[in-house]
Scaffold this motif. Structure first.
Motif, PDB file in Angstrom:
ATOM      1  N   VAL A 489      81.299  40.796  21.362  1.00 24.02           N
ATOM      2  CA  VAL A 489      81.084  42.199  20.951  1.00 24.02           C
ATOM      3  C   VAL A 489      82.295  42.848  21.597  1.00 24.02           C
ATOM      4  O   VAL A 489      82.754  43.783  20.822  1.00 24.02           O
ATOM      5  CB  VAL A 489      79.798  42.542  21.531  1.00 24.02           C
ATOM      6  N   LEU A 490      82.791  42.477  22.804  1.00 27.74           N
ATOM      7  CA  LEU A 490      84.057  43.161  23.419  1.00 27.74           C
ATOM      8  C   LEU A 490      85.223  42.974  22.533  1.00 27.74           C
ATOM      9  O   LEU A 490      85.967  43.929  22.248  1.00 27.74           O
ATOM     10  CB  LEU A 490      84.212  42.576  24.671  1.00 27.74           C
ATOM     11  N   PHE A 491      85.526  41.865  22.192  1.00 31.47           N
ATOM     12  CA  PHE A 491      86.707  41.488  21.385  1.00 31.47           C
ATOM     13  C   PHE A 491      86.651  42.082  19.775  1.00 31.47           C
ATOM     14  O   PHE A 491      87.609  42.062  19.117  1.00 31.47           O
ATOM     15  CB  PHE A 491      87.314  40.135  21.263  1.00 31.47           C
ATOM     16  N   GLY A 492      85.340  41.880  19.373  1.00 34.97           N
ATOM     17  CA  GLY A 492      85.099  42.439  17.916  1.00 34.97           C
ATOM     18  C   GLY A 492      85.329  44.098  18.068  1.00 34.97           C
ATOM     19  O   GLY A 492      86.052  44.367  16.949  1.00 34.97           O
ATOM     20  N   ALA A 493      84.665  44.732  19.079  1.00 26.62           N
ATOM     21  CA  ALA A 493      85.055  46.082  19.202  1.00 26.62           C
ATOM     22  C   ALA A 493      86.465  46.331  19.330  1.00 26.62           C
ATOM     23  O   ALA A 493      87.135  47.614  18.726  1.00 26.62           O
ATOM     24  CB  ALA A 493      84.461  46.739  20.354  1.00 26.62           C
ATOM     25  N   LEU A 494      87.119  45.770  20.060  1.00 28.97           N
ATOM     26  CA  LEU A 494      88.810  45.954  20.338  1.00 28.97           C
ATOM     27  C   LEU A 494      89.501  45.697  19.048  1.00 28.97           C
ATOM     28  O   LEU A 494      90.361  46.359  18.680  1.00 28.97           O
ATOM     29  CB  LEU A 494      89.293  45.021  21.492  1.00 28.97           C
ATOM     30  N   ALA A 495      89.091  44.594  18.080  1.00 28.86           N
ATOM     31  CA  ALA A 495      89.983  44.396  16.968  1.00 28.86           C
ATOM     32  C   ALA A 495      89.371  45.564  15.951  1.00 28.86           C
ATOM     33  O   ALA A 495      90.397  45.924  15.270  1.00 28.86           O
ATOM     34  CB  ALA A 495      89.081  43.128  16.334  1.00 28.86           C
ATOM     35  N   MET A 496      88.422  45.938  16.087  1.00 30.68           N
ATOM     36  CA  MET A 496      88.093  47.093  14.949  1.00 30.68           C
ATOM     37  C   MET A 496      88.522  48.335  15.461  1.00 30.68           C
ATOM     38  O   MET A 496      89.108  49.027  14.379  1.00 30.68           O
ATOM     39  CB  MET A 496      86.249  47.296  14.943  1.00 30.68           C
ATOM     40  N   LEU A 497      88.852  48.530  16.787  1.00 36.43           N
ATOM     41  CA  LEU A 497      89.319  49.871  17.316  1.00 36.43           C
ATOM     42  C   LEU A 497      90.978  49.752  16.790  1.00 36.43           C
ATOM     43  O   LEU A 497      91.375  50.816  16.521  1.00 36.43           O
ATOM     44  CB  LEU A 497      89.350  49.809  18.776  1.00 36.43           C
ATOM     45  N   ARG A 499      92.268  48.191  14.200  1.00 36.86           N
ATOM     46  CA  ARG A 499      92.298  48.235  13.032  1.00 36.86           C
ATOM     47  C   ARG A 499      92.469  49.566  12.499  1.00 36.86           C
ATOM     48  O   ARG A 499      93.061  50.110  11.795  1.00 36.86           O
ATOM     49  CB  ARG A 499      91.352  47.366  12.364  1.00 36.86           C
ATOM     50  N   ASN A 500      91.485  50.308  13.127  1.00 37.50           N
ATOM     51  CA  ASN A 500      91.319  51.733  12.744  1.00 37.50           C
ATOM     52  C   ASN A 500      92.687  52.640  13.225  1.00 37.50           C
ATOM     53  O   ASN A 500      93.080  53.645  12.586  1.00 37.50           O
ATOM     54  CB  ASN A 500      90.070  52.478  13.452  1.00 37.50           C
ATOM     55  N   ASN A 501      93.263  51.990  14.410  1.00 39.06           N
ATOM     56  CA  ASN A 501      94.237  52.799  14.816  1.00 39.06           C
ATOM     57  C   ASN A 501      95.372  52.693  13.867  1.00 39.06           C
ATOM     58  O   ASN A 501      96.240  53.548  13.682  1.00 39.06           O
ATOM     59  CB  ASN A 501      94.562  52.419  16.335  1.00 39.06           C
ATOM     60  N   ASN A 502      95.720  51.352  13.684  1.00 36.75           N
ATOM     61  CA  ASN A 502      96.460  50.738  12.684  1.00 36.75           C
ATOM     62  C   ASN A 502      96.578  51.656  11.260  1.00 36.75           C
ATOM     63  O   ASN A 502      97.658  52.338  10.956  1.00 36.75           O
ATOM     64  CB  ASN A 502      96.735  49.530  12.363  1.00 36.75           C
ATOM     65  N   ALA A 503      95.488  51.858  10.846  1.00 36.31           N
ATOM     66  CA  ALA A 503      95.063  52.654   9.642  1.00 36.31           C
ATOM     67  C   ALA A 503      95.557  54.075   9.566  1.00 36.31           C
ATOM     68  O   ALA A 503      95.993  54.778   8.626  1.00 36.31           O
ATOM     69  CB  ALA A 503      93.618  52.431   8.889  1.00 36.31           C
ATOM     70  N   ALA A 504      95.188  54.554  10.773  1.00 43.30           N
ATOM     71  CA  ALA A 504      95.510  56.130  11.041  1.00 43.30           C
ATOM     72  C   ALA A 504      97.181  56.309  11.258  1.00 43.30           C
ATOM     73  O   ALA A 504      97.488  57.477  11.094  1.00 43.30           O
ATOM     74  CB  ALA A 504      94.664  56.440  12.205  1.00 43.30           C
ATOM     75  N   ARG A 505      97.613  55.281  11.602  1.00 52.04           N
ATOM     76  CA  ARG A 505      99.231  55.488  11.773  1.00 52.04           C
ATOM     77  C   ARG A 505      99.871  55.786  10.407  1.00 52.04           C
ATOM     78  O   ARG A 505      99.799  55.163   9.459  1.00 52.04           O
ATOM     79  CB  ARG A 505      99.883  54.278  12.373  1.00 52.04           C
ATOM     80  N   PRO A 506     100.817  56.821  10.684  1.00 52.24           N
ATOM     81  CA  PRO A 506     101.581  57.076   9.363  1.00 52.24           C
ATOM     82  C   PRO A 506     102.480  56.075   8.967  1.00 52.24           C
ATOM     83  O   PRO A 506     102.899  55.166   9.699  1.00 52.24           O
ATOM     84  CB  PRO A 506     102.282  58.283   9.549  1.00 52.24           C
TER      85      PRO A 506
END
Length: 508
Positions: A489-497, A499-506
């Motif tokens: 759960v810990l590293f799944g959440a970190l990986a998803m976080l 991923r979302n941060n990378n998608a939000a970057r211009p």
């Protein structure tokens, strides 16, 4: 040629793996034909990586830097195994003599490690373009890693080892932890970053790495005491949380000092001095081996004694009458009697014919004398044996005793000791083709010369009392499942976080 910080780490890991391969295959395999065993291989890999990681940051890569760093590593290695640690752990410790260390060890290890370095250098140059980096950047990075590692290990020495465990684990313990921590901090920082999320998760992972190393490889007590290993409670209830808090606090200090670069050296020296000032033998030391799984059993009354040439012939018996009380402490199954040896207390008194016997077993048999099958360091609970399992004898059917133990028995007949260390095997069974308590003494070799048949094998058909560590074992199972699920759960959440941060970057 100097490398960037992340490339320095990659190259040093490549050197560590290449060099330990050459050392294992050619030096110890082809030349010496020996196996210094797992603690040597893992610890030496960390040592190689540490020396070449730190040295490459200052000297760069190339033939001459390789020669210099290999010489430094060889000197440290021989010194380490001269005064700080034996080989053979976690099985059988062996301190090497002068000839193995300095006469043949120096040239062989130098050539093996340098050969591994040259292989790594060739592979690196074939796959990486020549890019010069500023030495200062990498130099500051590895100094930060070393100082942070020293601080973390020092804090752990005070908080975990002295305060929680109340035991000084030995100089070798701290050397090993420093090697592991330096490599880990550098690798983790390079890939996870130096932000709070990076070093916070890194502290948790470092504590897990420490605990795993201590469980399987890292002996305590060296070099001035006999090596010993921590048990379940000391590892997971004290060392792991203590290591996590120590790493968290120490890493935070290291990151803070990285912004105050003038204080890095002073802080590192101060923490190291504080660590070395810890008393080596506190009055209240860690209690070793008290957190095993305890089981007890008892039987009494009439039973049978097997007679004749076959110790397991149930159709050749005489009556017997007596009592037996059993208590075992199962300390774990790490496949090394140095790491864990079970405890047992067995007392039996019975009469058969004109003879009255007394049997006492308080010395476990951590290994079968001939290595024919495992004895689980002395005791095991609820495990298949005999029959077609390859464990025990094929003359008995396959059984799954609640308690099984192997130990060395003192046997008396009519008040006279007839054996002081006879191999003994006991099973407590409440289900299956055989039920009751079976006590075997020297049934394999028939070496009891005072007995007409050369062995003793008696059985009580009913177990009067049995207490198993079911609640304790269930708790450990639950904690284990929670730990595995929590990790995912810990590293799944970190990986998803991320991923979302990378998608939000211009995008650029």
């Amino acid at each position: 040629m100097f490398l960037l910080a992340k490339d320095t780490i990659k190259f040093s890991i490549l050197v560590g793996l290449s060099a330990i391969f050459v050392d294992a295959s050619i030096a110890h395999g082809l030349l010496w034909e020996n196996d210094p065993y797992w603690t040597y291989w893992i610890t030496k890999t960390f040592l190689i990586t540490t020396v070449f990681l730190f040295g490459t940051a200052f000297l760069g890569i190339g033939i001459v830097p390789g020669l210099i760093l290999t010489a430094v590593h060889t000197l440290i290695l021989e010194t380490y195994y001269q005064w700080l640690a034996p080989v053979g752990l976690p099985q059988e410790p062996e301190w090497l003599d002068f000839n193995h260390l300095w006469i043949t060890g120096v040239p062989v290890h130098f050539l093996a490690i340098f050969g591994g370095y040259l292989m790594a250098l060739w592979l690196w140059r074939r796959n990486h373009p020549v890019l010069e980096a500023e030495r200062g950047e990498t130099w500051r990075f590895v100094v930060y890693g070393l100082v942070t590692a020293v601080i973390i290990v020092a804090v752990d020495g005070i908080l975990t080892q002295i305060v929680l465990l109340r035991d000084f684990p030995g100089i070798t313990f701290f050397v090993q932890h420093l090697l592991i921590t330096f490599v880990f901090v550098c690798v983790w920082t390079a890939y996870a970053g130096a932000g709070p999320m990076g070093w916070g998760v890194g502290a948790l992972m470092l504590a897990l790495v420490w605990t795993t190393y201590s469980m399987y490889l890292g002996a305590r007590g060296l070099p001035f005491d006999q090596p010993y290993y921590s048990g379940y409670t000391d590892l997971w209830w004290l060392s792991f949380p203590g290591g996590f808090v120590s790493a968290l606090f120490g890493w935070w200090i290291g990151v803070w000092l990285m912004t105050k670069r003038r204080m890095i050296g002073v802080a590192g020296i101060a923490m190291l001095a504080g660590l070395l000032g810890v008393p080596a033998d506190p009055a209240s030391a860690q209690t070793r081996g008290t957190d095993g799984l305890v089981a007890t059993a008892r039987a009494s009354g009439e039973g049978l004694r097997m007679t004749g040439a076959d110790p397991f012939a149930m159709n050749s018996t005489v009556p017997m009458n007596g009592t037996i009380a059993i208590e075992t402490v199962e300390m774990g199954n790490r496949w090394s009697h140095v790491e864990n040896t079970d405890d047992m207390q067995v007392s039996a008194e019975f009469s058969a014919g004109e003879a009255k016997y007394t049997v006492k077993i308080d010395k476990p048999m951590p290994r079968h004398p001939l290595g024919s099958y495992t004895t689980w360091s002395g005791a095991v609970y609820e495990h298949d044996m005999h029959g077609n399992t390859g464990i025990g004898t094929g003359k008995l059917p396959k059984v799954r005793p609640e308690i099984a133990l192997w130990g060395w028995a003192e046997v008396s007949r009519n008040g006279e000791v007839i054996a002081r260390a006879a191999p003994a095997h006991i099973m407590v069974l409440t289900d299956g083709p055989i039920q009751g308590v079976m006590l075997e003494i020297d049934t394999e070799d028939k070496g009891l010369v005072a007995e007409p048949d050369g062995y003793i094998n008696v059985m009580w058909p009913k177990v009067e009392a049995l207490q198993m560590p079911e609640a304790q074992d269930r708790t450990r199972q639950i904690i284990g499942w929670v730990g595995i699920a929590g990790f995912v759960v810990l590293f799944g959440a970190l990986a998803m976080l991320d991923r979302n941060n990378n998608a939000a970057r211009p995008k650029t």
